[in-house]
Design a protein around this motif. Structure first.
Motif, PDB file in Angstrom:
ATOM      1  N   GLY A  11      24.969  20.130  -0.959  1.00 35.53           N
ATOM      2  CA  GLY A  11      24.061  21.344  -0.292  1.00 35.53           C
ATOM      3  C   GLY A  11      24.410  21.320   1.146  1.00 35.53           C
ATOM      4  O   GLY A  11      24.585  22.463   1.622  1.00 35.53           O
ATOM      5  N   ILE A  12      24.920  20.382   1.645  1.00 38.71           N
ATOM      6  CA  ILE A  12      25.152  20.542   3.091  1.00 38.71           C
ATOM      7  C   ILE A  12      26.373  21.036   3.256  1.00 38.71           C
ATOM      8  O   ILE A  12      26.689  21.659   4.028  1.00 38.71           O
ATOM      9  N   ARG A  13      27.370  20.523   2.254  1.00 46.70           N
ATOM     10  CA  ARG A  13      28.692  21.143   2.314  1.00 46.70           C
ATOM     11  C   ARG A  13      28.885  22.557   2.025  1.00 46.70           C
ATOM     12  O   ARG A  13      29.330  23.356   2.740  1.00 46.70           O
ATOM     13  N   GLY A  14      27.891  22.976   1.133  1.00 41.64           N
ATOM     14  CA  GLY A  14      27.720  24.679   0.964  1.00 41.64           C
ATOM     15  C   GLY A  14      27.451  25.314   2.366  1.00 41.64           C
ATOM     16  O   GLY A  14      27.920  26.390   2.366  1.00 41.64           O
ATOM     17  N   TRP A  15      26.449  24.848   2.986  1.00 43.98           N
ATOM     18  CA  TRP A  15      26.255  25.585   4.329  1.00 43.98           C
ATOM     19  C   TRP A  15      27.435  25.607   5.227  1.00 43.98           C
ATOM     20  O   TRP A  15      27.556  26.315   5.765  1.00 43.98           O
ATOM     21  N   ALA A  16      28.186  24.450   5.468  1.00 39.84           N
ATOM     22  CA  ALA A  16      29.451  24.309   6.065  1.00 39.84           C
ATOM     23  C   ALA A  16      30.387  25.423   5.671  1.00 39.84           C
ATOM     24  O   ALA A  16      31.149  25.892   6.343  1.00 39.84           O
ATOM     25  N   GLU A  17      30.543  25.318   4.195  1.00 44.21           N
ATOM     26  CA  GLU A  17      31.483  26.305   3.880  1.00 44.21           C
ATOM     27  C   GLU A  17      31.162  27.673   4.114  1.00 44.21           C
ATOM     28  O   GLU A  17      31.934  28.566   4.219  1.00 44.21           O
ATOM     29  N   SER A  18      29.759  28.148   3.976  1.00 45.31           N
ATOM     30  CA  SER A  18      29.345  29.587   4.261  1.00 45.31           C
ATOM     31  C   SER A  18      29.562  29.935   5.672  1.00 45.31           C
ATOM     32  O   SER A  18      29.822  30.954   6.057  1.00 45.31           O
ATOM     33  N   MET A  19      29.535  28.815   6.525  1.00 45.48           N
ATOM     34  CA  MET A  19      29.969  29.144   8.041  1.00 45.48           C
ATOM     35  C   MET A  19      31.274  29.163   8.140  1.00 45.48           C
ATOM     36  O   MET A  19      31.526  30.310   8.702  1.00 45.48           O
ATOM     37  N   LEU A  56      30.433  20.651  12.695  1.00 48.42           N
ATOM     38  CA  LEU A  56      31.692  20.510  11.940  1.00 48.42           C
ATOM     39  C   LEU A  56      32.120  18.912  12.393  1.00 48.42           C
ATOM     40  O   LEU A  56      32.527  18.140  11.420  1.00 48.42           O
ATOM     41  N   GLY A  57      31.685  18.517  13.670  1.00 49.85           N
ATOM     42  CA  GLY A  57      31.973  17.037  13.827  1.00 49.85           C
ATOM     43  C   GLY A  57      31.014  16.349  12.987  1.00 49.85           C
ATOM     44  O   GLY A  57      31.278  15.219  12.428  1.00 49.85           O
ATOM     45  N   ASP A  58      29.637  16.702  12.640  1.00 52.07           N
ATOM     46  CA  ASP A  58      28.664  16.126  12.036  1.00 52.07           C
ATOM     47  C   ASP A  58      29.108  15.988  10.670  1.00 52.07           C
ATOM     48  O   ASP A  58      29.092  15.171   9.830  1.00 52.07           O
ATOM     49  N   MET A  59      29.967  17.200  10.026  1.00 50.60           N
ATOM     50  CA  MET A  59      30.246  17.264   8.627  1.00 50.60           C
ATOM     51  C   MET A  59      31.553  16.290   8.422  1.00 50.60           C
ATOM     52  O   MET A  59      31.724  15.745   7.501  1.00 50.60           O
TER      53      MET A  59
END
Length: 156
Positions: free
Chosen positions: A8-16, A71-74
């Motif tokens: 789910g968190i990866r999905g938010w990052a990819e949307s960004m 992105l650093g947090d990802m």
């Protein structure tokens, strides 16, 4: 916990990251940010700037500073979730954003970061203190170049 919520968190990052329509590594907002284009119908209710008078967005300095941190947090989260390909992807995205941030937002004429660059490539520089403080603390500005000065943000 990292593995449980990672998708789910990866999905938010990819949307960004998907908002980078120009390929320069900076995230974009869906409205142009061009001068005199703000209209109530152009911005979703949640995206209206305080006061409803500025047409800020497109490439927004503050949002990109926050994106850099995200992105650093990802990168950290991908390491914990044992996703080496994602570690590399998010590190590369953070590096690309950082490489283009200064050139996009620093105004050598005023010595501060502009608030946003609109789709018509105009830098909107209104001496936003919060814009000039955030990138400094997130290491987005390198020592190789002049950095925004707090004295430049003081009343003239």
């Amino acid at each position: 916990m990292a593995r449980q919520n990672y998708a789910g968190i990866r999905g938010w990052a990819e949307s960004m990251l998907a908002t980078d329509s120009s390929g320069n590594g900076l995230i974009k907002y869906s409205v142009s940010g061009n001068s005199n284009t703000w209209a109530a119908k152009e911005l979703p209710k949640s995206g209206r700037p305080t006061g409803g008078t500025l047409s800020a967005r497109y490439e927004d300095a503050y949002s990109n500073a926050l994106a850099y941190r995200a992105l650093g947090d990802m990168v950290m989260l991908a390491r914990k979730a044992a996703k080496p390909a994602d570690v590399a992807r998010y590190q590369a995205a953070a590096d690309k954003l950082r490489a283009h941030y200064y050139d996009c937002f620093f105004n050598p004429a005023t010595g501060v970061l502009g608030g946003w660059r609109s789709a018509d490539d105009e830098l909107h520089d209104y001496y936003f203190l919060f814009v000039n403080a955030s990138p400094s603390t997130m290491v987005l500005l390198t020592s190789r170049r002049p950095t925004p000065s707090w004295t430049n943000c003081s009343p003239r």
